[in-house]
Design a protein around this motif. Structure first.
Motif, mmCIF file in Angstrom:
data_model
loop_
_atom_site.group_PDB
_atom_site.id
_atom_site.type_symbol
_atom_site.label_atom_id
_atom_site.label_comp_id
_atom_site.label_asym_id
_atom_site.label_seq_id
_atom_site.Cartn_x
_atom_site.Cartn_y
_atom_site.Cartn_z
ATOM 1 N N UNK A 93 10.406 3.065 5.422
ATOM 2 C CA UNK A 93 10.014 3.137 4.012
ATOM 3 C C UNK A 93 10.468 4.440 3.363
ATOM 4 N N UNK A 94 11.243 5.250 4.093
ATOM 5 C CA UNK A 94 11.768 6.479 3.528
ATOM 6 C C UNK A 94 10.953 7.721 3.806
ATOM 7 N N UNK A 95 9.999 7.635 4.730
ATOM 8 C CA UNK A 95 9.198 8.804 5.095
ATOM 9 C C UNK A 95 9.879 9.572 6.221
ATOM 10 N N UNK A 117 6.054 11.879 6.155
ATOM 11 C CA UNK A 117 6.038 12.661 4.925
ATOM 12 C C UNK A 117 7.087 12.157 3.933
ATOM 13 N N UNK A 118 6.638 11.911 2.719
ATOM 14 C CA UNK A 118 7.538 11.562 1.617
ATOM 15 C C UNK A 118 7.476 12.700 0.608
ATOM 16 N N UNK A 119 8.644 13.250 0.261
ATOM 17 C CA UNK A 119 8.724 14.363 -0.687
ATOM 18 C C UNK A 119 9.447 13.904 -1.942
ATOM 19 N N UNK A 155 0.841 -1.199 0.000
ATOM 20 C CA UNK A 155 0.000 0.000 0.000
ATOM 21 C C UNK A 155 0.878 1.251 0.000
ATOM 22 N N UNK A 156 1.925 1.262 0.823
ATOM 23 C CA UNK A 156 2.841 2.402 0.854
ATOM 24 C C UNK A 156 3.496 2.577 -0.510
ATOM 25 N N UNK A 157 3.941 1.483 -1.101
ATOM 26 C CA UNK A 157 4.555 1.564 -2.434
ATOM 27 C C UNK A 157 3.566 2.112 -3.459
#
Length: 390
Positions: free
Chosen positions: A164-166, A344-346, A132-134
């Motif tokens: 996951x990199x957030x 937050x993922x930017x 889902x995140x992906x």
């Protein structure tokens, strides 16, 4: 996908999702991620075209069973989120970058904590949540969005999202916590003497108004109560913000689809409703959402939004009352300062680096604020705990 039995779908309406399958994913104490609440917002057009909240529900199926999901929304602004990123948007604009549209995973207009990547309890969380995140990140990349933002996530979920990199963000709210109180007086005994005196004085002032104040649940909630709550809500939004997020039909739809979660506190005088609060309860938590009154009655807000909800929680052995965002007046009445989280993922590397630096400094300031509040809390056990950590 590597597993042929697993399938990701993205839909723009919960009408395309089975209600029971969705609700099987939701936390035991979270009414705002339930199908009924989210669908009520759709049906009343509080979200959708023309609102700034465009649904993009991410669904993960395995062998035709809904295994995980996220209530995501394409956002054209930052209204109704309660995790404030207007400075980020301004910085992007000054750098010649577009911050909007962005993707937000949240309960719209609702600053209440809970798990945002919804996963069936009989599956491994990380293995089920990762697709889902992906999919959220892929959606942002595919549609050219500036980022993905999960608001008011749980603490365990925050650690997973960081892996996951957030980027983690720390904020805080004031929550009332039940320390096994037998009754309201037992709660007052946990406070400083000056606060006990203040609260008793406030409650007496309200009693002297002579209002009839009722706590209503489920089948006891009638159309006249919902009508009154709408008037109170519009009076409050008109005075404070000018524009209401919810529509008149939103309250009817929530009352229809979430009736077993509703708890209303209604004050009347000579048969006329004069003030009230709109709250939801599930599991061990009670959530205060909307308050309003026809006129200004000093102390009535505290009675209806705090003291009666605390009494309700004690009687039903609930653990937490979350009365919404902000409000230092909650702290002064025995609410505890607790951390809240977002992730937050930017997409833009430079934007991400700048926001990461900002968040590092903000986290230190926020931790200090939480400890500072709790160190002088009106609640002795909270002060003691903060002192031990210090």
């Amino acid at each position: 996908m590597s597993d042929a039995k697993q399938k990701i779908e993205i839909v723009d309406s919960l009408a395309r999702v089975d209600a029971a399958s969705w609700d099987a994913l939701v936390d035991a104490s979270d009414p705002f991620m339930e199908y009924g609440f989210l669908r009520a917002l759709e049906l009343s057009r509080a979200v959708g075209e023309g609102t700034g909240w465009l649904p993009r529900y991410v669904l993960s199926y395995r062998a035709d069973r809904l295994e995980a999901a996220a209530a995501a929304y394409l956002k054209l602004d930052s209204y109704g989120e309660f995790v404030f990123d207007w400075e980020w948007a301004d910085a992007y604009h000054r750098a010649g970058l577009a911050y909007y549209p962005k993707l937000v995973v949240a309960a719209p207009f609702t600053p209440a904590g809970g798990t945002r990547i919804l996963v069936r309890a009989d599956t491994a969380f990380e293995a089920s949540a990762r697709p889902v995140v992906d999919a959220l990140v892929s959606l942002a990349e595919r549609e050219g969005l500036s980022g993905v933002h999960l608001l008011f996530v749980s603490e365990p979920e925050l650690a997973f999202l960081a892996s996951c990199g957030f980027l983690p963000r720390l904020t805080y709210q004031f929550h009332w916590e039940n320390n096994g109180y037998a009754d309201f007086d037992a709660y007052l005994e946990d406070l400083r003497a000056s606060k006990r005196k203040q609260i008793r004085k406030e409650r007496k002032k309200v009693a002297d108004y002579g209002f009839r104040i009722e706590v209503l649940e489920g089948a006891d909630i009638r159309d006249e109560h919902v009508d009154a709550i709408w008037r109170f809500y519009r009076n409050t939004t008109g005075r404070k913000w000018g524009e209401a997020y919810l529509r008149r039909d939103s309250f009817d739809r929530i009352a229809e689809l979430c009736r077993e979660r509703l708890v209303l506190v209604m004050a009347s005088e000579a048969g006329r409703w004069v003030a009230g609060t709109f709250n939801l309860c599930k599991g061990t938590k009670l959530f205060g959402r909307y308050w309003g009154a026809l006129e200004d009655y000093p102390g009535l807000h505290f009675e209806c939004c705090y003291y009666l909800l605390i009494e309700y929680a004690i009687e039903r052995r609930l653990q937490v009352v979350e009365a919404g965002a902000q409000g230092e007046h909650k702290f002064l009445r025995g609410f505890v300062t607790r951390p809240t989280y977002s992730a937050h993922w930017l997409a833009h590397p430079g934007g991400r680096a700048a926001i990461e630096r900002y968040l590092e400094g903000e986290r230190e300031q926020t931790r200090a604020a939480i400890e500072g509040y709790n160190g002088v809390s009106p609640v002795k056990r909270v002060r003691d705990a903060a002192g031990r950590r210090g």
